[in-house]
Design a protein around this motif. Structure first.
Motif, PDB file in Angstrom:
ATOM      1  N   PHE A  19       0.827  -1.207   0.000  1.00 26.55           N
ATOM      2  CA  PHE A  19       0.000   0.000   0.000  1.00 26.55           C
ATOM      3  C   PHE A  19       0.866   1.265   0.000  1.00 26.55           C
ATOM      4  O   PHE A  19       0.502   2.269  -0.611  1.00 26.55           O
ATOM      5  CB  PHE A  19      -0.937   0.000   1.227  1.00 26.55           C
ATOM      6  CG  PHE A  19      -2.188  -0.791   1.029  1.00 26.55           C
ATOM      7  CD1 PHE A  19      -3.397  -0.156   0.812  1.00 26.55           C
ATOM      8  CD2 PHE A  19      -2.167  -2.178   1.055  1.00 26.55           C
ATOM      9  CE1 PHE A  19      -4.567  -0.878   0.626  1.00 26.55           C
ATOM     10  CE2 PHE A  19      -3.328  -2.923   0.870  1.00 26.55           C
ATOM     11  CZ  PHE A  19      -4.529  -2.272   0.647  1.00 26.55           C
ATOM     12  N   PHE A  20       2.018   1.201   0.680  1.00 26.85           N
ATOM     13  CA  PHE A  20       2.892   2.372   0.764  1.00 26.85           C
ATOM     14  C   PHE A  20       3.496   2.708  -0.601  1.00 26.85           C
ATOM     15  O   PHE A  20       3.503   3.886  -1.004  1.00 26.85           O
ATOM     16  CB  PHE A  20       3.994   2.126   1.791  1.00 26.85           C
ATOM     17  CG  PHE A  20       4.908   3.302   1.993  1.00 26.85           C
ATOM     18  CD1 PHE A  20       4.494   4.399   2.724  1.00 26.85           C
ATOM     19  CD2 PHE A  20       6.190   3.310   1.461  1.00 26.85           C
ATOM     20  CE1 PHE A  20       5.333   5.493   2.919  1.00 26.85           C
ATOM     21  CE2 PHE A  20       7.028   4.393   1.641  1.00 26.85           C
ATOM     22  CZ  PHE A  20       6.607   5.482   2.373  1.00 26.85           C
ATOM     23  N   THR A  21       4.033   1.719  -1.302  1.00 27.23           N
ATOM     24  CA  THR A  21       4.625   1.989  -2.620  1.00 27.23           C
ATOM     25  C   THR A  21       3.576   2.540  -3.574  1.00 27.23           C
ATOM     26  O   THR A  21       3.849   3.475  -4.335  1.00 27.23           O
ATOM     27  CB  THR A  21       5.258   0.723  -3.223  1.00 27.23           C
ATOM     28  OG1 THR A  21       4.283  -0.330  -3.275  1.00 27.23           O
ATOM     29  CG2 THR A  21       6.436   0.251  -2.397  1.00 27.23           C
ATOM     30  N   ASN A  22       2.378   1.986  -3.528  1.00 22.93           N
ATOM     31  CA  ASN A  22       1.289   2.475  -4.369  1.00 22.93           C
ATOM     32  C   ASN A  22       0.938   3.922  -4.026  1.00 22.93           C
ATOM     33  O   ASN A  22       0.780   4.777  -4.917  1.00 22.93           O
ATOM     34  CB  ASN A  22       0.074   1.556  -4.197  1.00 22.93           C
ATOM     35  CG  ASN A  22      -1.153   2.044  -4.939  1.00 22.93           C
ATOM     36  OD1 ASN A  22      -2.110   2.513  -4.333  1.00 22.93           O
ATOM     37  ND2 ASN A  22      -1.154   1.933  -6.261  1.00 22.93           N
ATOM     38  N   GLY A  23       0.859   4.222  -2.736  1.00 21.84           N
ATOM     39  CA  GLY A  23       0.529   5.577  -2.306  1.00 21.84           C
ATOM     40  C   GLY A  23       1.623   6.579  -2.622  1.00 21.84           C
ATOM     41  O   GLY A  23       1.346   7.715  -3.027  1.00 21.84           O
ATOM     42  N   VAL A  24       2.882   6.180  -2.457  1.00 19.81           N
ATOM     43  CA  VAL A  24       4.003   7.072  -2.755  1.00 19.81           C
ATOM     44  C   VAL A  24       4.057   7.394  -4.246  1.00 19.81           C
ATOM     45  O   VAL A  24       4.329   8.535  -4.644  1.00 19.81           O
ATOM     46  CB  VAL A  24       5.332   6.447  -2.272  1.00 19.81           C
ATOM     47  CG1 VAL A  24       6.520   7.162  -2.896  1.00 19.81           C
ATOM     48  CG2 VAL A  24       5.428   6.530  -0.757  1.00 19.81           C
ATOM     49  N   GLU A  25       3.801   6.398  -5.081  1.00 12.35           N
ATOM     50  CA  GLU A  25       3.793   6.652  -6.531  1.00 12.35           C
ATOM     51  C   GLU A  25       2.698   7.651  -6.894  1.00 12.35           C
ATOM     52  O   GLU A  25       2.897   8.538  -7.731  1.00 12.35           O
ATOM     53  CB  GLU A  25       3.595   5.341  -7.292  1.00 12.35           C
ATOM     54  CG  GLU A  25       4.813   4.434  -7.266  1.00 12.35           C
ATOM     55  CD  GLU A  25       4.599   3.179  -8.094  1.00 12.35           C
ATOM     56  OE1 GLU A  25       4.213   3.315  -9.272  1.00 12.35           O
ATOM     57  OE2 GLU A  25       4.803   2.074  -7.564  1.00 12.35           O
ATOM     58  N   TRP A  26       1.522   7.517  -6.278  1.00 11.31           N
ATOM     59  CA  TRP A  26       0.438   8.464  -6.548  1.00 11.31           C
ATOM     60  C   TRP A  26       0.786   9.855  -6.007  1.00 11.31           C
ATOM     61  O   TRP A  26       0.426  10.879  -6.612  1.00 11.31           O
ATOM     62  CB  TRP A  26      -0.869   7.966  -5.941  1.00 11.31           C
ATOM     63  CG  TRP A  26      -1.661   7.122  -6.898  1.00 11.31           C
ATOM     64  CD1 TRP A  26      -1.810   5.768  -6.884  1.00 11.31           C
ATOM     65  CD2 TRP A  26      -2.406   7.598  -8.018  1.00 11.31           C
ATOM     66  NE1 TRP A  26      -2.596   5.361  -7.929  1.00 11.31           N
ATOM     67  CE2 TRP A  26      -2.974   6.467  -8.643  1.00 11.31           C
ATOM     68  CE3 TRP A  26      -2.635   8.860  -8.560  1.00 11.31           C
ATOM     69  CZ2 TRP A  26      -3.773   6.561  -9.775  1.00 11.31           C
ATOM     70  CZ3 TRP A  26      -3.431   8.965  -9.690  1.00 11.31           C
ATOM     71  CH2 TRP A  26      -3.990   7.829 -10.298  1.00 11.31           C
ATOM     72  N   PHE A 176      -6.809   2.399  -1.859  1.00 17.23           N
ATOM     73  CA  PHE A 176      -7.909   2.872  -1.021  1.00 17.23           C
ATOM     74  C   PHE A 176      -9.112   3.286  -1.874  1.00 17.23           C
ATOM     75  O   PHE A 176     -10.264   3.058  -1.491  1.00 17.23           O
ATOM     76  CB  PHE A 176      -7.449   4.057  -0.163  1.00 17.23           C
ATOM     77  CG  PHE A 176      -6.866   3.667   1.160  1.00 17.23           C
ATOM     78  CD1 PHE A 176      -6.277   2.419   1.339  1.00 17.23           C
ATOM     79  CD2 PHE A 176      -6.890   4.537   2.247  1.00 17.23           C
ATOM     80  CE1 PHE A 176      -5.726   2.057   2.551  1.00 17.23           C
ATOM     81  CE2 PHE A 176      -6.351   4.179   3.471  1.00 17.23           C
ATOM     82  CZ  PHE A 176      -5.764   2.942   3.626  1.00 17.23           C
ATOM     83  N   ASP A 177      -8.826   3.888  -3.027  1.00 19.95           N
ATOM     84  CA  ASP A 177      -9.897   4.311  -3.912  1.00 19.95           C
ATOM     85  C   ASP A 177     -10.651   3.102  -4.457  1.00 19.95           C
ATOM     86  O   ASP A 177     -11.874   3.122  -4.593  1.00 19.95           O
ATOM     87  CB  ASP A 177      -9.318   5.144  -5.059  1.00 19.95           C
ATOM     88  CG  ASP A 177     -10.370   5.968  -5.773  1.00 19.95           C
ATOM     89  OD1 ASP A 177     -11.208   6.571  -5.087  1.00 19.95           O
ATOM     90  OD2 ASP A 177     -10.365   5.992  -7.013  1.00 19.95           O
ATOM     91  N   SER A 178      -9.912   2.041  -4.752  1.00 18.48           N
ATOM     92  CA  SER A 178     -10.543   0.819  -5.259  1.00 18.48           C
ATOM     93  C   SER A 178     -11.336   0.119  -4.169  1.00 18.48           C
ATOM     94  O   SER A 178     -12.415  -0.429  -4.431  1.00 18.48           O
ATOM     95  CB  SER A 178      -9.464  -0.127  -5.804  1.00 18.48           C
ATOM     96  OG  SER A 178      -8.740   0.472  -6.851  1.00 18.48           O
ATOM     97  N   GLN A 207      -3.801   7.098   2.568  1.00 18.96           N
ATOM     98  CA  GLN A 207      -3.241   5.768   2.309  1.00 18.96           C
ATOM     99  C   GLN A 207      -1.757   5.720   2.662  1.00 18.96           C
ATOM    100  O   GLN A 207      -1.281   4.738   3.257  1.00 18.96           O
ATOM    101  CB  GLN A 207      -3.427   5.377   0.839  1.00 18.96           C
ATOM    102  CG  GLN A 207      -2.758   4.033   0.508  1.00 18.96           C
ATOM    103  CD  GLN A 207      -3.122   3.508  -0.852  1.00 18.96           C
ATOM    104  OE1 GLN A 207      -4.281   3.516  -1.242  1.00 18.96           O
ATOM    105  NE2 GLN A 207      -2.126   3.030  -1.594  1.00 18.96           N
ATOM    106  N   VAL A 208      -0.999   6.777   2.311  1.00 21.38           N
ATOM    107  CA  VAL A 208       0.431   6.803   2.604  1.00 21.38           C
ATOM    108  C   VAL A 208       0.674   6.714   4.106  1.00 21.38           C
ATOM    109  O   VAL A 208       1.474   5.892   4.580  1.00 21.38           O
ATOM    110  CB  VAL A 208       1.087   8.087   2.025  1.00 21.38           C
ATOM    111  CG1 VAL A 208       2.504   8.242   2.560  1.00 21.38           C
ATOM    112  CG2 VAL A 208       1.108   8.035   0.505  1.00 21.38           C
ATOM    113  N   PHE A 209      -0.018   7.555   4.880  1.00 22.26           N
ATOM    114  CA  PHE A 209       0.225   7.579   6.324  1.00 22.26           C
ATOM    115  C   PHE A 209      -0.331   6.335   7.025  1.00 22.26           C
ATOM    116  O   PHE A 209       0.269   5.845   7.993  1.00 22.26           O
ATOM    117  CB  PHE A 209      -0.369   8.853   6.935  1.00 22.26           C
ATOM    118  CG  PHE A 209       0.424  10.093   6.628  1.00 22.26           C
ATOM    119  CD1 PHE A 209       1.683  10.278   7.183  1.00 22.26           C
ATOM    120  CD2 PHE A 209      -0.071  11.061   5.771  1.00 22.26           C
ATOM    121  CE1 PHE A 209       2.441  11.408   6.901  1.00 22.26           C
ATOM    122  CE2 PHE A 209       0.667  12.201   5.475  1.00 22.26           C
ATOM    123  CZ  PHE A 209       1.928  12.374   6.040  1.00 22.26           C
TER     124      PHE A 209
END
Length: 352
Positions: A19-26, A176-178, A207-209
């Protein structure tokens, strides 16, 4: 029960990293950040928090000689693990995902990675000098300590201001959006959400935090359970402090890099580790220099081994710099990390 919690904490770390890598990319996409800002600063600082908390808690809350020893060991163990085992796992990941990636080569932004390594070698060399300065030169040691945080600030500013904007190619939908199955209505569009197919900035940051909190929680549980299991089966405390605990606290960086290598985002993967190396050689080292005596006596067995970790980390960083090019990082530089780690492990076993 310890084994169940151990496995559960492992799963929490892994899910948190995904979830962190996905959030950081966004986050990088939303704010038009460079590859270096995403991998070497945001991801690196975020995943470095668990191992940064360990020495801080030991020094400030445990206190005394025991707290100082644990804190210094943890501070010195982080760059060592990152420059050896974490780098080796990146090389291993390339081999594991070779069929998926259609290559056995890491394609990187060599300028960015080499820049990280230059800052690491400079900062950690200053830390090494401070560790061997006689106690009578305490003022000089303090001055060295105060140079590291400004050095990291310079590194961060330079990284944020330079480099190409990170590519959003292959970017997955925000998890999180999905999960909440919600699309933002077109009428609510504003600067905070320029595209109805994109999640709101607030949701990205949540999501990041949230994932970062899961990583920290999982890492703390993981380390605690390793301590419990090691005590139960009678593992030597020296092996625990120098080998096992640092492996556990570096899990987030290793998992993040594996996930990014799987997705062919090699600059993010290596930058996550080299950026964490810069962070660990500046911020925690400053804590160690200013709050402990930060002096290694090679006549002492444990402190001799800690001094060896400094030498290995600097050597590995120099080899990585040498083996990286403008667009590639040679596999030999990555796999050497595993060899260096095994040699140190053997030295620890011989020494106890």
């Amino acid at each position: 029960m310890d084994i169940i919690i151990f496995l559960l904490s492992f799963a929490v770390i892994l899910a948190g990293c995904e979830f962190f890598t996905n959030g950081v990319e966004w986050t990088g996409k939303r704010f038009n950040l460079s590859e270096g800002a995403i991998g070497s600063v945001l991801a690196a600082v975020g995943t470095a928090l668990p191992e940064t908390l360990v020495p801080l808690i030991a020094i400030l809350m445990l206190g005394g000689d025991a707290g100082a020893e644990i804190g210094v060991g943890a501070i010195l163990g982080a760059p060592f693990m990152l420059s050896t085992l974490a780098i080796f796992i990146c090389g291993l990941s390339v081999l594991i995902f070779a069929r998926r990636r259609n290559t056995r080569t890491l394609h990187i932004n060599g300028h960015l990675i080499r820049r990280d390594l230059v800052f690491f070698l400079l900062a950690y060399s200053l830390a090494a000098i401070a560790a061997f300065v006689p106690p009578s030169l305490g003022l000089f040691k303090t001055l060295l300590g105060f140079t590291l945080i400004p050095l990291y600030i310079v590194y961060t500013i330079y990284t944020l201001k330079t480099g190409e904007v990170g590519s959003s190619e292959g970017l997955k939908a925000l998890y999180f959006d999905s999960v909440i199955k919600r699309c933002i209505p077109k009428k609510s569009l504003d600067k905070d959400c320029p595209d109805p197919r994109e999640p709101a900035t607030a949701l990205i940051l949540i999501q990041v935090f949230a994932s970062l909190g899961a990583i920290i929680l999982g890492a703390n549980l993981f380390v605690n359970q390793i301590n419990e299991i090691a005590t139960f089966i009678g593992i030597n405390p020296l092996i625990l402090s120098l080998i096992i605990s640092p492996i556990a606290t570096e899990l987030p960086e290793k998992f993040n890099s594996m996930l990014w290598i799987r997705e062919r985002k090699d600059t993010f993967a290596i930058g996550n580790i080299t950026g964490a190396m810069v962070f660990q050689s500046c911020i925690p080292v400053t804590i160690g220099i200013l709050l402990t005596n930060w002096h290694l006596d090679i006549a002492n067995k444990v402190e001799f081994l800690e001094a060896v970790t400094i030498g290995i980390a600097l050597f590995s960083g120099a080899v990585l710099y040498w083996r990286s090019s403008h667009k590639e990082l040679k596999m030999s530089g990555l796999m050497l990390g595993g060899v260096l780690y095994l040699l140190f492990f053997a030295l620890v076993i011989i020494s106890i």
